[in-house]
Design an enzyme around this catalytic site. Structure first.
Site, PDB file in Angstrom:
ATOM      1  N   ASP A  68      -6.734  -2.416  -7.654  1.00  0.00           N
ATOM      2  CA  ASP A  68      -7.330  -3.007  -6.464  1.00  0.00           C
ATOM      3  C   ASP A  68      -7.649  -4.466  -6.749  1.00  0.00           C
ATOM      4  O   ASP A  68      -7.879  -4.836  -7.903  1.00  0.00           O
ATOM      5  CB  ASP A  68      -8.604  -2.271  -6.053  1.00  0.00           C
ATOM      6  CG  ASP A  68      -8.911  -2.505  -4.581  1.00  0.00           C
ATOM      7  OD1 ASP A  68      -8.451  -1.726  -3.745  1.00  0.00           O
ATOM      8  OD2 ASP A  68      -9.579  -3.509  -4.282  1.00  0.00           O
ATOM      9  N   ARG A 114      -2.844   6.853   0.152  1.00  0.00           N
ATOM     10  CA  ARG A 114      -3.167   8.057   0.912  1.00  0.00           C
ATOM     11  C   ARG A 114      -2.062   8.595   1.802  1.00  0.00           C
ATOM     12  O   ARG A 114      -2.151   9.723   2.259  1.00  0.00           O
ATOM     13  CB  ARG A 114      -4.427   7.808   1.740  1.00  0.00           C
ATOM     14  CG  ARG A 114      -5.668   7.796   0.890  1.00  0.00           C
ATOM     15  CD  ARG A 114      -6.817   7.175   1.613  1.00  0.00           C
ATOM     16  NE  ARG A 114      -6.489   5.801   1.954  1.00  0.00           N
ATOM     17  CZ  ARG A 114      -7.313   4.974   2.575  1.00  0.00           C
ATOM     18  NH1 ARG A 114      -8.479   5.383   2.971  1.00  0.00           N
ATOM     19  NH2 ARG A 114      -6.951   3.736   2.823  1.00  0.00           N
ATOM     20  N   TYR A 145     -15.434 -11.151  -0.408  1.00  0.00           N
ATOM     21  CA  TYR A 145     -16.071  -9.859  -0.729  1.00  0.00           C
ATOM     22  C   TYR A 145     -17.335 -10.045  -1.575  1.00  0.00           C
ATOM     23  O   TYR A 145     -18.334  -9.356  -1.377  1.00  0.00           O
ATOM     24  CB  TYR A 145     -15.078  -8.941  -1.453  1.00  0.00           C
ATOM     25  CG  TYR A 145     -14.096  -8.283  -0.505  1.00  0.00           C
ATOM     26  CD1 TYR A 145     -14.515  -7.268   0.355  1.00  0.00           C
ATOM     27  CD2 TYR A 145     -12.774  -8.677  -0.449  1.00  0.00           C
ATOM     28  CE1 TYR A 145     -13.628  -6.661   1.233  1.00  0.00           C
ATOM     29  CE2 TYR A 145     -11.872  -8.079   0.428  1.00  0.00           C
ATOM     30  CZ  TYR A 145     -12.309  -7.072   1.267  1.00  0.00           C
ATOM     31  OH  TYR A 145     -11.440  -6.472   2.141  1.00  0.00           O
ATOM     32  N   ARG A 156      -5.866  12.208  -6.547  1.00  0.00           N
ATOM     33  CA  ARG A 156      -7.126  11.536  -6.186  1.00  0.00           C
ATOM     34  C   ARG A 156      -8.264  12.554  -5.999  1.00  0.00           C
ATOM     35  O   ARG A 156      -9.384  12.329  -6.462  1.00  0.00           O
ATOM     36  CB  ARG A 156      -6.851  10.746  -4.912  1.00  0.00           C
ATOM     37  CG  ARG A 156      -8.017  10.193  -4.171  1.00  0.00           C
ATOM     38  CD  ARG A 156      -8.532   8.937  -4.823  1.00  0.00           C
ATOM     39  NE  ARG A 156      -9.583   8.384  -3.987  1.00  0.00           N
ATOM     40  CZ  ARG A 156     -10.783   8.925  -3.846  1.00  0.00           C
ATOM     41  NH1 ARG A 156     -11.091  10.032  -4.481  1.00  0.00           N
ATOM     42  NH2 ARG A 156     -11.676   8.362  -3.060  1.00  0.00           N
ATOM     43  N   ARG A 213       0.813  -1.227   0.000  1.00  0.00           N
ATOM     44  CA  ARG A 213       0.000   0.000   0.000  1.00  0.00           C
ATOM     45  C   ARG A 213       0.842   1.272   0.000  1.00  0.00           C
ATOM     46  O   ARG A 213       0.420   2.315   0.511  1.00  0.00           O
ATOM     47  CB  ARG A 213      -0.968   0.025   1.200  1.00  0.00           C
ATOM     48  CG  ARG A 213      -2.062  -1.022   1.144  1.00  0.00           C
ATOM     49  CD  ARG A 213      -3.061  -0.705   0.050  1.00  0.00           C
ATOM     50  NE  ARG A 213      -4.209  -1.588   0.111  1.00  0.00           N
ATOM     51  CZ  ARG A 213      -5.411  -1.234   0.578  1.00  0.00           C
ATOM     52  NH1 ARG A 213      -5.626  -0.029   1.020  1.00  0.00           N
ATOM     53  NH2 ARG A 213      -6.391  -2.104   0.582  1.00  0.00           N
TER      54      ARG A 213
HETATM   55  C1  LIG Z   1      -8.241  -6.396   0.835  1.00  0.00           C
HETATM   56  C2  LIG Z   1      -7.662  -5.538  -0.263  1.00  0.00           C
HETATM   57  C3  LIG Z   1      -8.349  -4.520  -0.984  1.00  0.00           C
HETATM   58  N1  LIG Z   1      -7.460  -3.998  -1.904  1.00  0.00           N
HETATM   59  C4  LIG Z   1      -6.239  -4.604  -1.781  1.00  0.00           C
HETATM   60  C5  LIG Z   1      -6.356  -5.615  -0.778  1.00  0.00           C
HETATM   61  C6  LIG Z   1      -5.271  -6.588  -0.393  1.00  0.00           C
HETATM   62  C7  LIG Z   1      -4.265  -6.004   0.518  1.00  0.00           C
HETATM   63  C8  LIG Z   1      -4.754  -5.811   1.928  1.00  0.00           C
HETATM   64  O1  LIG Z   1      -5.065  -6.793   2.593  1.00  0.00           O
HETATM   65  O2  LIG Z   1      -4.783  -4.645   2.350  1.00  0.00           O
HETATM   66  C9  LIG Z   1      -5.031  -4.378  -2.578  1.00  0.00           C
HETATM   67  C10 LIG Z   1      -4.689  -3.012  -2.984  1.00  0.00           C
HETATM   68  N2  LIG Z   1      -5.469  -1.874  -2.976  1.00  0.00           N
HETATM   69  C11 LIG Z   1      -4.756  -0.809  -3.442  1.00  0.00           C
HETATM   70  C12 LIG Z   1      -3.484  -1.276  -3.840  1.00  0.00           C
HETATM   71  C13 LIG Z   1      -2.523  -0.337  -4.555  1.00  0.00           C
HETATM   72  C14 LIG Z   1      -1.134  -0.564  -4.651  1.00  0.00           C
HETATM   73  C15 LIG Z   1      -0.326  -0.449  -3.356  1.00  0.00           C
HETATM   74  O3  LIG Z   1      -0.335  -1.395  -2.567  1.00  0.00           O
HETATM   75  O4  LIG Z   1       0.363   0.564  -3.168  1.00  0.00           O
HETATM   76  C16 LIG Z   1      -3.419  -2.650  -3.528  1.00  0.00           C
HETATM   77  C17 LIG Z   1      -2.277  -3.639  -3.689  1.00  0.00           C
HETATM   78  C18 LIG Z   1      -5.225   0.578  -3.572  1.00  0.00           C
HETATM   79  C19 LIG Z   1      -6.309   1.070  -2.705  1.00  0.00           C
HETATM   80  N3  LIG Z   1      -7.480   0.436  -2.367  1.00  0.00           N
HETATM   81  C20 LIG Z   1      -8.245   1.256  -1.589  1.00  0.00           C
HETATM   82  C21 LIG Z   1      -7.570   2.491  -1.409  1.00  0.00           C
HETATM   83  C22 LIG Z   1      -8.100   3.701  -0.633  1.00  0.00           C
HETATM   84  C23 LIG Z   1      -9.197   4.410  -1.347  1.00  0.00           C
HETATM   85  C24 LIG Z   1      -8.855   5.800  -1.865  1.00  0.00           C
HETATM   86  O5  LIG Z   1      -7.691   6.195  -2.001  1.00  0.00           O
HETATM   87  O6  LIG Z   1      -9.796   6.488  -2.196  1.00  0.00           O
HETATM   88  C25 LIG Z   1      -6.357   2.383  -2.103  1.00  0.00           C
HETATM   89  C26 LIG Z   1      -5.292   3.439  -2.253  1.00  0.00           C
HETATM   90  C27 LIG Z   1      -9.585   0.934  -1.051  1.00  0.00           C
HETATM   91  C28 LIG Z   1      -9.820  -0.446  -0.545  1.00  0.00           C
HETATM   92  N4  LIG Z   1      -9.594  -1.618  -1.245  1.00  0.00           N
HETATM   93  C29 LIG Z   1      -9.917  -2.690  -0.454  1.00  0.00           C
HETATM   94  C30 LIG Z   1     -10.413  -2.186   0.792  1.00  0.00           C
HETATM   95  C31 LIG Z   1     -10.878  -3.050   1.941  1.00  0.00           C
HETATM   96  C32 LIG Z   1     -10.382  -0.800   0.719  1.00  0.00           C
HETATM   97  C33 LIG Z   1     -10.909   0.178   1.751  1.00  0.00           C
HETATM   98  C34 LIG Z   1      -9.982   0.336   2.879  1.00  0.00           C
HETATM   99  C35 LIG Z   1      -8.953   1.380   2.553  1.00  0.00           C
HETATM  100  O7  LIG Z   1      -9.383   2.505   2.238  1.00  0.00           O
HETATM  101  O8  LIG Z   1      -7.760   1.088   2.636  1.00  0.00           O
HETATM  102  C36 LIG Z   1      -9.781  -4.100  -0.853  1.00  0.00           C
END
Ligand SMILES: Cc1c2[nH]c(c1CCC(=O)O)Cc1[nH]c(c(CCC(=O)O)c1C)Cc1[nH]c(c(CCC(=O)O)c1C)Cc1[nH]c(c(C)c1CCC(=O)O)C2
Length: 348
Positions: free
Chosen positions: A76, A30, A153, A39, A26
């Site tokens: 994602d 953010r 999910y 964003r 990640r």
């Molecule tokens: C379970 C999972 C998700 N997404 C992901 C996982 C597996 C990794 C883990 O266990 O954390 C994987 C993921 N999601 C995102 C990336 C980007 C690349 C990186 O890792 O830098 C990666 C590798 C961007 C994202 N995915 C998300 C954001 C935040 C939303 C935003 O910026 O508006 C980002 C940058 C949103 C997201 N996406 C997901 C959730 C539960 C959420 C909401 C929680 C949160 O906000 O972190 C599902």
């Protein structure tokens, strides 16, 4: 193209490295004001994910700003259910939500095995644009969710503490669960192969909800599908990160993959014994360390590097970096790994 820095790939394959490579799950997101600027100029998260030039821009930001040894494509895991016909919404306050869940045979009939070139072309384009932008500086990591986590999910419809509907299905309708896992796995294999063809240098499979299954259910509903994915990826190293799956470490030693990701609930020494010498380990700092002082971050990071030793280790956190982390603290973690490697080299 020849990579200028291929430490990540060499460490994954168990080759000699001058120092331990480091990146953060990640890292694109953010924590960086530069990410939030991009964003906030858009209608939402999905617009960013689906616009290759912008996805590439935020993928490269952590390489420029944090000086990490790898980029991970900005996307994602939930693009896979969407490509299969189960669309998601990313709500600012709540995270992902699926307006229509998959809980019956009829629900399943609405789904397809997706063709990545048709339904996920925007990710493949983002990989191509990113590769051009990186210009061989560091490897690019492609990724997907593991089938069990994606099923969780799709069945639950949102994040959850218990995923009781998803876990419940494994008891009430195991046949349907296997049918859905089959479709997810077939989609994921084609998708990851297409990512490699588009230029991904390493693939990571995220099983974020591994830790909520019993060992028996993990062996029946998660592992065989992960094994299939590992067997289907050729030419690039594969990392399996299954959060909370300490009970499955011995099983992971038999997977056809190079690296196993560890979270911070796992003892490094025990993990190494159970996984054996033939895999690289990735991890496993508690993301909360990065809330502490620079001194504490340096001290704990060096402690972690000593525990893993210099070979077959990729430094990372044990899960994604938390959004309210100060980027200066992330830089401290990254620089400590790099400087420790330099110091050990000059001593040696
Ligand atoms: C379970 C999972 C998700 N997404 C992901 C996982 C597996 C990794 C883990 O266990 O954390 C994987 C993921 N999601 C995102 C990336 C980007 C690349 C990186 O890792 O830098 C990666 C590798 C961007 C994202 N995915 C998300 C954001 C935040 C939303 C935003 O910026 O508006 C980002 C940058 C949103 C997201 N996406 C997901 C959730 C539960 C959420 C909401 C929680 C949160 O906000 O972190 C599902």
């Amino acid at each position: 193209m020849q990579l200028k820095n291929d430490l990540l790939l060499r460490a994954a394959r168990g080759e000699q490295v001058e120092r331990t490579p480091v990146w953060l799950m990640r890292q694109a997101g953010r924590i960086l004001p530069e990410y939030r600027a991009v964003r906030n100029s858009l209608s939402g998260f999905k617009e960013l994910v689906e616009t290759p030039e912008l996805a590439a821009e935020v993928t490269i930001q952590p390489v420029d700003i944090l000086d990490v040894d790898a980029a991970i494509i900005f996307s994602d895991i939930l693009v896979v259910p969407e490509a299969m016909g189960c669309t998601y919404e990313m709500l600012e306050s709540k995270g992902p939500v699926f307006p229509k869940t998959i809980r019956t045979e009829d629900d399943l009939k609405r789904l397809r095995v997706a063709d990545p070139y048709e339904h996920l072309h925007y990710v493949l384009d983002a990989i191509r644009v990113t590769k051009r932008g990186l210009n061989g500086r560091v490897p690019l990591i492609g990724f997907a969710g593991a089938p069990w986590t994606i099923l969780a999910y799709m069945v639950e419809g949102s994040g959850s503490k218990t995923f009781s509907h998803a876990r419940g299905m494994l008891y009430t309708n195991p046949r349907l669960a296997h049918q859905l896992l089959r479709m997810i796995t077939d989609t994921t294999i084609a998708y990851l192969q297409a990512q490699v063809e588009a230029g991904a240098n390493l693939i990571q499979v995220f099983d974020s909800w591994a830790g909520i299954l019993s060992p028996a259910h993990y062996r029946e509903f998660a592992l065989p599908y992960i094994a299939e994915i590992c067997n289907a990826i050729r030419n690039v190293p594969v990392t399996v990160f299954a959060k909370g799956a300490f009970f499955a470490l011995e099983d992971f030693s038999e997977l056809n993959c190079e690296t196993i990701g560890l979270d911070w609930n796992m003892e490094v020494k025990t993990a190494r014994q159970q996984v054996g010498p033939d895999k690289t380990l990735q991890g496993n700092m508690d993301p909360c360390l990065l809330y502490s002082s620079f001194d504490t971050i340096q001290r704990e990071t060096i402690k972690m590097l000593r525990e893993f030793g210099p070979h077959r280790h990729i430094a990372n956190l044990g899960h994604g970096v938390y959004p309210d982390t100060d980027p200066e603290k992330v830089k401290c973690f990254v620089q400590t790994v790099k400087e420790y490697g330099e110091a050990v080299k000059s001593e040696g």
